[in-house]
Design a protein around this motif. Structure first.
Motif, PDB file in Angstrom:
ATOM      1  N   LEU A  12       0.837  -1.200   0.000  1.00 25.75           N
ATOM      2  CA  LEU A  12       0.000   0.000   0.000  1.00 25.75           C
ATOM      3  C   LEU A  12       0.872   1.249   0.000  1.00 25.75           C
ATOM      4  O   LEU A  12       1.728   1.413   0.860  1.00 25.75           O
ATOM      5  CB  LEU A  12      -0.911   0.006   1.230  1.00 25.75           C
ATOM      6  N   THR A  13       0.617   2.110  -0.963  1.00 24.19           N
ATOM      7  CA  THR A  13       1.387   3.347  -1.079  1.00 24.19           C
ATOM      8  C   THR A  13       0.641   4.542  -0.507  1.00 24.19           C
ATOM      9  O   THR A  13       1.239   5.566  -0.226  1.00 24.19           O
ATOM     10  CB  THR A  13       1.688   3.651  -2.551  1.00 24.19           C
ATOM     11  N   GLY A  14      -0.669   4.408  -0.397  1.00 25.90           N
ATOM     12  CA  GLY A  14      -1.507   5.553  -0.068  1.00 25.90           C
ATOM     13  C   GLY A  14      -2.191   6.084  -1.313  1.00 25.90           C
ATOM     14  O   GLY A  14      -3.056   6.941  -1.244  1.00 25.90           O
ATOM     15  N   GLY A  15      -1.820   5.529  -2.461  1.00 21.43           N
ATOM     16  CA  GLY A  15      -2.441   5.925  -3.722  1.00 21.43           C
ATOM     17  C   GLY A  15      -3.662   5.086  -4.030  1.00 21.43           C
ATOM     18  O   GLY A  15      -3.927   4.052  -3.407  1.00 21.43           O
ATOM     19  N   LEU A  16      -4.407   5.519  -5.022  1.00 22.06           N
ATOM     20  CA  LEU A  16      -5.653   4.865  -5.404  1.00 22.06           C
ATOM     21  C   LEU A  16      -5.419   3.465  -5.974  1.00 22.06           C
ATOM     22  O   LEU A  16      -6.155   2.531  -5.657  1.00 22.06           O
ATOM     23  CB  LEU A  16      -6.405   5.738  -6.416  1.00 22.06           C
ATOM     24  N   ASP A  17      -4.413   3.294  -6.815  1.00 28.95           N
ATOM     25  CA  ASP A  17      -4.193   2.007  -7.475  1.00 28.95           C
ATOM     26  C   ASP A  17      -3.981   0.868  -6.487  1.00 28.95           C
ATOM     27  O   ASP A  17      -4.566  -0.209  -6.635  1.00 28.95           O
ATOM     28  CB  ASP A  17      -3.007   2.070  -8.440  1.00 28.95           C
ATOM     29  N   SER A  18      -3.146   1.085  -5.483  1.00 29.31           N
ATOM     30  CA  SER A  18      -2.873   0.012  -4.531  1.00 29.31           C
ATOM     31  C   SER A  18      -4.100  -0.287  -3.671  1.00 29.31           C
ATOM     32  O   SER A  18      -4.380  -1.449  -3.357  1.00 29.31           O
ATOM     33  CB  SER A  18      -1.657   0.332  -3.654  1.00 29.31           C
ATOM     34  N   ALA A  19      -4.873   0.728  -3.313  1.00 30.28           N
ATOM     35  CA  ALA A  19      -6.089   0.516  -2.523  1.00 30.28           C
ATOM     36  C   ALA A  19      -7.140  -0.250  -3.328  1.00 30.28           C
ATOM     37  O   ALA A  19      -7.805  -1.142  -2.794  1.00 30.28           O
ATOM     38  CB  ALA A  19      -6.649   1.852  -2.047  1.00 30.28           C
ATOM     39  N   VAL A  20      -7.280   0.073  -4.609  1.00 26.39           N
ATOM     40  CA  VAL A  20      -8.251  -0.628  -5.459  1.00 26.39           C
ATOM     41  C   VAL A  20      -7.828  -2.086  -5.640  1.00 26.39           C
ATOM     42  O   VAL A  20      -8.655  -2.997  -5.521  1.00 26.39           O
ATOM     43  CB  VAL A  20      -8.415   0.084  -6.825  1.00 26.39           C
ATOM     44  N   ALA A  21      -6.553  -2.321  -5.917  1.00 23.12           N
ATOM     45  CA  ALA A  21      -6.070  -3.694  -6.078  1.00 23.12           C
ATOM     46  C   ALA A  21      -6.318  -4.506  -4.808  1.00 23.12           C
ATOM     47  O   ALA A  21      -6.785  -5.650  -4.872  1.00 23.12           O
ATOM     48  CB  ALA A  21      -4.584  -3.695  -6.431  1.00 23.12           C
ATOM     49  N   ALA A  22      -6.030  -3.925  -3.661  1.00 20.35           N
ATOM     50  CA  ALA A  22      -6.248  -4.614  -2.387  1.00 20.35           C
ATOM     51  C   ALA A  22      -7.733  -4.920  -2.184  1.00 20.35           C
ATOM     52  O   ALA A  22      -8.099  -6.020  -1.768  1.00 20.35           O
ATOM     53  CB  ALA A  22      -5.710  -3.774  -1.239  1.00 20.35           C
ATOM     54  N   SER A  23      -8.579  -3.977  -2.500  1.00 20.53           N
ATOM     55  CA  SER A  23     -10.023  -4.164  -2.340  1.00 20.53           C
ATOM     56  C   SER A  23     -10.549  -5.276  -3.239  1.00 20.53           C
ATOM     57  O   SER A  23     -11.368  -6.093  -2.820  1.00 20.53           O
ATOM     58  CB  SER A  23     -10.757  -2.851  -2.640  1.00 20.53           C
ATOM     59  N   ILE A  24     -10.082  -5.325  -4.461  1.00 15.62           N
ATOM     60  CA  ILE A  24     -10.511  -6.370  -5.402  1.00 15.62           C
ATOM     61  C   ILE A  24     -10.133  -7.748  -4.872  1.00 15.62           C
ATOM     62  O   ILE A  24     -10.938  -8.679  -4.884  1.00 15.62           O
ATOM     63  CB  ILE A  24      -9.914  -6.129  -6.804  1.00 15.62           C
ATOM     64  N   VAL A  25      -8.918  -7.880  -4.377  1.00 14.14           N
ATOM     65  CA  VAL A  25      -8.473  -9.165  -3.839  1.00 14.14           C
ATOM     66  C   VAL A  25      -9.247  -9.504  -2.566  1.00 14.14           C
ATOM     67  O   VAL A  25      -9.666 -10.644  -2.366  1.00 14.14           O
ATOM     68  CB  VAL A  25      -6.946  -9.148  -3.600  1.00 14.14           C
ATOM     69  N   GLN A  26      -9.449  -8.522  -1.715  1.00 16.08           N
ATOM     70  CA  GLN A  26     -10.185  -8.744  -0.468  1.00 16.08           C
ATOM     71  C   GLN A  26     -11.602  -9.248  -0.748  1.00 16.08           C
ATOM     72  O   GLN A  26     -12.119 -10.119  -0.042  1.00 16.08           O
ATOM     73  CB  GLN A  26     -10.219  -7.448   0.338  1.00 16.08           C
ATOM     74  N   ARG A  27     -12.229  -8.730  -1.789  1.00 17.41           N
ATOM     75  CA  ARG A  27     -13.594  -9.148  -2.151  1.00 17.41           C
ATOM     76  C   ARG A  27     -13.651 -10.591  -2.638  1.00 17.41           C
ATOM     77  O   ARG A  27     -14.738 -11.161  -2.757  1.00 17.41           O
ATOM     78  CB  ARG A  27     -14.169  -8.212  -3.205  1.00 17.41           C
ATOM     79  N   GLN A  28     -12.489 -11.161  -2.932  1.00 16.44           N
ATOM     80  CA  GLN A  28     -12.421 -12.568  -3.347  1.00 16.44           C
ATOM     81  C   GLN A  28     -12.315 -13.508  -2.147  1.00 16.44           C
ATOM     82  O   GLN A  28     -12.130 -14.710  -2.300  1.00 16.44           O
ATOM     83  CB  GLN A  28     -11.218 -12.793  -4.270  1.00 16.44           C
ATOM     84  N   GLY A  29     -12.407 -12.937  -0.937  1.00 12.21           N
ATOM     85  CA  GLY A  29     -12.332 -13.756   0.274  1.00 12.21           C
ATOM     86  C   GLY A  29     -10.917 -13.975   0.780  1.00 12.21           C
ATOM     87  O   GLY A  29     -10.688 -14.825   1.638  1.00 12.21           O
ATOM     88  N   ILE A  30      -9.976 -13.221   0.265  1.00 13.21           N
ATOM     89  CA  ILE A  30      -8.578 -13.328   0.682  1.00 13.21           C
ATOM     90  C   ILE A  30      -8.357 -12.427   1.882  1.00 13.21           C
ATOM     91  O   ILE A  30      -8.777 -11.263   1.884  1.00 13.21           O
ATOM     92  CB  ILE A  30      -7.618 -12.906  -0.459  1.00 13.21           C
ATOM     93  N   GLU A  31      -7.683 -12.939   2.898  1.00  6.61           N
ATOM     94  CA  GLU A  31      -7.330 -12.118   4.054  1.00  6.61           C
ATOM     95  C   GLU A  31      -6.092 -11.294   3.714  1.00  6.61           C
ATOM     96  O   GLU A  31      -5.100 -11.832   3.227  1.00  6.61           O
ATOM     97  CB  GLU A  31      -7.042 -13.006   5.262  1.00  6.61           C
TER      98      GLU A  31
END
Length: 116
Positions: A12-31
């Motif tokens: 996580l950088t604090g930028g939008l791209d890293s937050a969106v990528a993390a959110s997409i993966v999190q929505r897949q049930g990944i911790e």
């Protein structure tokens, strides 16, 4: 850690791209466990804090050391273009992510980097 879900480290950088990528993966049930690599060249602590809060995850904050600064001063693979860091700096940061991944018994690293 829940123990029943796969674990990933999200850079996580604090930028939008890293937050969106993390959110997409999190929505897949990944911790997720966040990793923010603090360097003397980065700002944006407020946006990082907001992203971590929205994702509702723990975020490790680790500082760079002299090895990173040496790579920044004299990159083996050359300097980056514009504000993009060099290949050596990327290798260093992803190495830090790999260490955390091993500590956690995780499966993969997530970043918001765009290829190509």
């Amino acid at each position: 850690m829940s123990g029943d879900r796969p674990i990933a480290v999200a850079l996580l950088t604090g930028g939008l791209d890293s937050a969106v990528a993390a959110s997409i993966v999190q929505r897949q049930g990944i911790e997720l466990v966040g990793l923010h690599v603090e360097s003397p060249f980065h700002c944006g602590q407020g946006t990082l804090d907001r992203a971590v809060e929205r994702l509702n995850i723990h975020c490790e904050r680790r500082s760079v050391d002299e090895e990173y600064l040496d790579a920044w001063r004299r990159p083996r693979f050359g300097f980056g273009k514009g504000a993009n860091p060099c290949t050596d700096c990327h290798r260093y940061i992803f190495g830090m992510a790999d260490k955390l991944l091993t500590e956690l018994g995780g499966e993969f690293v997530v970043s918001g980097e765009v290829l190509g």
